[in-house]
Design a protein around this motif. Structure first.
Motif, PDB file in Angstrom:
ATOM      1  N   PRO A  59     -24.436  -2.555  88.418  1.00 47.96           N
ATOM      2  CA  PRO A  59     -23.528  -1.616  89.094  1.00 47.96           C
ATOM      3  C   PRO A  59     -23.113  -0.449  88.188  1.00 47.96           C
ATOM      4  CG  PRO A  59     -22.879  -3.872  89.576  1.00 47.96           C
ATOM      5  CD  PRO A  59     -23.969  -3.954  88.554  1.00 47.96           C
ATOM      6  N   ALA A  60     -22.833  -0.735  86.913  1.00 44.49           N
ATOM      7  CA  ALA A  60     -22.419   0.328  85.978  1.00 44.49           C
ATOM      8  C   ALA A  60     -23.547   1.350  85.781  1.00 44.49           C
ATOM      9  CB  ALA A  60     -22.020  -0.273  84.629  1.00 44.49           C
ATOM     10  N   PHE A  61     -24.783   0.859  85.719  1.00 43.07           N
ATOM     11  CA  PHE A  61     -25.954   1.727  85.560  1.00 43.07           C
ATOM     12  C   PHE A  61     -26.123   2.629  86.785  1.00 43.07           C
ATOM     13  CE2 PHE A  61     -30.589   1.947  86.655  1.00 43.07           C
ATOM     14  CZ  PHE A  61     -30.971   2.873  85.699  1.00 43.07           C
ATOM     15  N   LEU A  62     -26.025   2.055  87.991  1.00 45.25           N
ATOM     16  CA  LEU A  62     -26.192   2.840  89.222  1.00 45.25           C
ATOM     17  C   LEU A  62     -25.054   3.859  89.389  1.00 45.25           C
ATOM     18  CD1 LEU A  62     -27.415   0.009  91.628  1.00 45.25           C
ATOM     19  CD2 LEU A  62     -28.802   1.781  90.542  1.00 45.25           C
ATOM     20  N   GLN A  63     -23.842   3.458  89.023  1.00 43.75           N
ATOM     21  CA  GLN A  63     -22.708   4.394  89.105  1.00 43.75           C
ATOM     22  C   GLN A  63     -22.890   5.565  88.139  1.00 43.75           C
ATOM     23  OE1 GLN A  63     -19.432   1.727  88.447  1.00 43.75           O
ATOM     24  NE2 GLN A  63     -19.727   0.752  90.448  1.00 43.75           N
ATOM     25  N   VAL A  96     -34.804  -4.905  73.766  1.00 44.17           N
ATOM     26  CA  VAL A  96     -34.559  -6.293  74.206  1.00 44.17           C
ATOM     27  C   VAL A  96     -33.289  -6.410  75.055  1.00 44.17           C
ATOM     28  CG1 VAL A  96     -35.839  -7.311  72.287  1.00 44.17           C
ATOM     29  CG2 VAL A  96     -33.379  -6.895  72.019  1.00 44.17           C
ATOM     30  N   CYS A  97     -32.451  -5.378  75.015  1.00 44.57           N
ATOM     31  CA  CYS A  97     -31.248  -5.401  75.840  1.00 44.57           C
ATOM     32  C   CYS A  97     -30.740  -3.968  76.027  1.00 44.57           C
ATOM     33  CB  CYS A  97     -30.165  -6.248  75.167  1.00 44.57           C
ATOM     34  SG  CYS A  97     -28.719  -6.485  76.203  1.00 44.57           S
ATOM     35  N   GLU A  98     -30.214  -3.681  77.216  1.00 40.26           N
ATOM     36  CA  GLU A  98     -29.597  -2.374  77.494  1.00 40.26           C
ATOM     37  C   GLU A  98     -28.336  -2.593  78.316  1.00 40.26           C
ATOM     38  OE1 GLU A  98     -32.851   1.045  77.814  1.00 40.26           O
ATOM     39  OE2 GLU A  98     -33.198  -0.493  79.317  1.00 40.26           O
ATOM     40  N   PHE A 104     -36.765   7.530  80.409  1.00 37.52           N
ATOM     41  CA  PHE A 104     -35.642   8.308  80.944  1.00 37.52           C
ATOM     42  C   PHE A 104     -34.465   7.407  81.313  1.00 37.52           C
ATOM     43  CE2 PHE A 104     -33.569  10.549  84.613  1.00 37.52           C
ATOM     44  CZ  PHE A 104     -33.075  11.633  83.893  1.00 37.52           C
ATOM     45  N   PHE A 105     -34.734   6.345  82.077  1.00 39.08           N
ATOM     46  CA  PHE A 105     -33.662   5.475  82.572  1.00 39.08           C
ATOM     47  C   PHE A 105     -33.390   4.269  81.668  1.00 39.08           C
ATOM     48  CE2 PHE A 105     -35.082   7.255  86.755  1.00 39.08           C
ATOM     49  CZ  PHE A 105     -33.867   7.785  87.159  1.00 39.08           C
ATOM     50  N   HIS A 127     -32.921  -1.412  82.256  1.00 43.13           N
ATOM     51  CA  HIS A 127     -32.007  -0.922  83.298  1.00 43.13           C
ATOM     52  C   HIS A 127     -32.717  -0.865  84.648  1.00 43.13           C
ATOM     53  CE1 HIS A 127     -28.595  -0.035  80.876  1.00 43.13           C
ATOM     54  NE2 HIS A 127     -29.114   0.977  80.234  1.00 43.13           N
ATOM     55  N   LEU A 128     -33.973  -0.413  84.636  1.00 42.53           N
ATOM     56  CA  LEU A 128     -34.724  -0.292  85.894  1.00 42.53           C
ATOM     57  C   LEU A 128     -34.958  -1.657  86.536  1.00 42.53           C
ATOM     58  CD1 LEU A 128     -37.370   2.490  85.120  1.00 42.53           C
ATOM     59  CD2 LEU A 128     -35.443   2.636  86.703  1.00 42.53           C
ATOM     60  N   GLN A 129     -35.070  -2.696  85.693  1.00 42.86           N
ATOM     61  CA  GLN A 129     -35.259  -4.049  86.223  1.00 42.86           C
ATOM     62  C   GLN A 129     -33.944  -4.620  86.747  1.00 42.86           C
ATOM     63  OE1 GLN A 129     -37.125  -6.647  83.313  1.00 42.86           O
ATOM     64  NE2 GLN A 129     -38.550  -5.031  82.717  1.00 42.86           N
TER      65      GLN A 129
END
Length: 225
Positions: free
Chosen positions: A178-182, A135-137, A167-168, A172-174
């Motif tokens: 910025p923290a996820f992409l970094q 429900v949250c990441e 995997f991701f 997060h994919l949705q």
């Protein structure tokens, strides 16, 4: 910062089980803020168990927080009526194994707030296989490390996440924060370096391992494109 972010996902008025509680800082902080109404601090090793007891006693919370020496979810008793479980600061595979071996202590009504140190993929796989929806990441970068927080609750319907979502992380994919992409920019560099070293050393790694690495690099490049 990590514990603060975990704390933010604990519902108001929760009955919390903090497994692998260490010094019991999380349940004590939440109790002092009036955010939870009862807690269990579970520890499997004697030294952190005694440290947790000390923290609870120093804060005069012995009647509100039970410190228990137990393996994983065995710290939870049915009469605790737990509504939230936190597990922080251990590998995703370890968290998965704790849930797998302690399934009988779960009612299915608890919110699971998990902060794995790596191994998120097998942890997400366990959640999916056991009927929990994410429900949250969150990703946060602290002391040169990337940490993930995964919040899950029992899903009304069976869920199927794709290999890429496992995997991701499906949310997060949705959201693509910025923290996820970094985090994945750093991971891409690490994996490319690994493949480069393997090629130079001409090491005979199992083909599946190399294929898996190449697949991950391909996915990460797609993500960052």
């Amino acid at each position: 910062m990590r514990l603060e972010r975990v704390a933010a996902h604990v519902p108001a008025g929760a009955r919390l089980a903090d497994i692998g509680s260490d010094h019991a800082y999380l349940p004590v902080a939440l109790m002092r803020r009036g955010q939870i109404c009862a807690a269990v601090a579970g520890e499997v090793a004697l030294t952190p168990f005694h440290a947790a007891q000390r923290t609870v006693t120093e804060n005069d919370l012995q009647t509100r927080i039970s410190v228990r020496l137990a393996d994983g979810l065995a710290a939870i008793k049915s009469q605790d009526a737990i509504t939230a479980i936190t597990l922080c600061g251990m590998g995703g595979e370890t968290i998965r194994d704790i849930f797998e071996s302690g399934k009988s202590h779960l009612s299915g009504h608890e919110r699971l707030i998990l902060q794995p140190n790596g191994g998120e993929q097998p942890l997400r796989q366990w959640l999916m296989d056991n009927g929990y929806g994410i429900v949250c990441e969150e990703v946060l970068h602290e002391n040169r490390f990337d940490y993930e927080i995964i919040v899950a609750e029992r899903a009304a319907e069976p869920l199927t996440y794709s290999a890429k979502e496992l995997f991701f992380g499906p949310l997060h994919l949705q959201l693509r924060s910025p923290a996820f992409l970094q985090k994945w920019q750093r991971k891409l560099r690490q994996r490319q370096k690994t493949l480069h070293h393997l090629a130079r050393a001409q090491q005979a790694l199992p083909r599946e391992k190399v294929q898996a690495l190449n697949q991950e690099v391909h996915w990460i490049r797609e993500l960052l494109a």
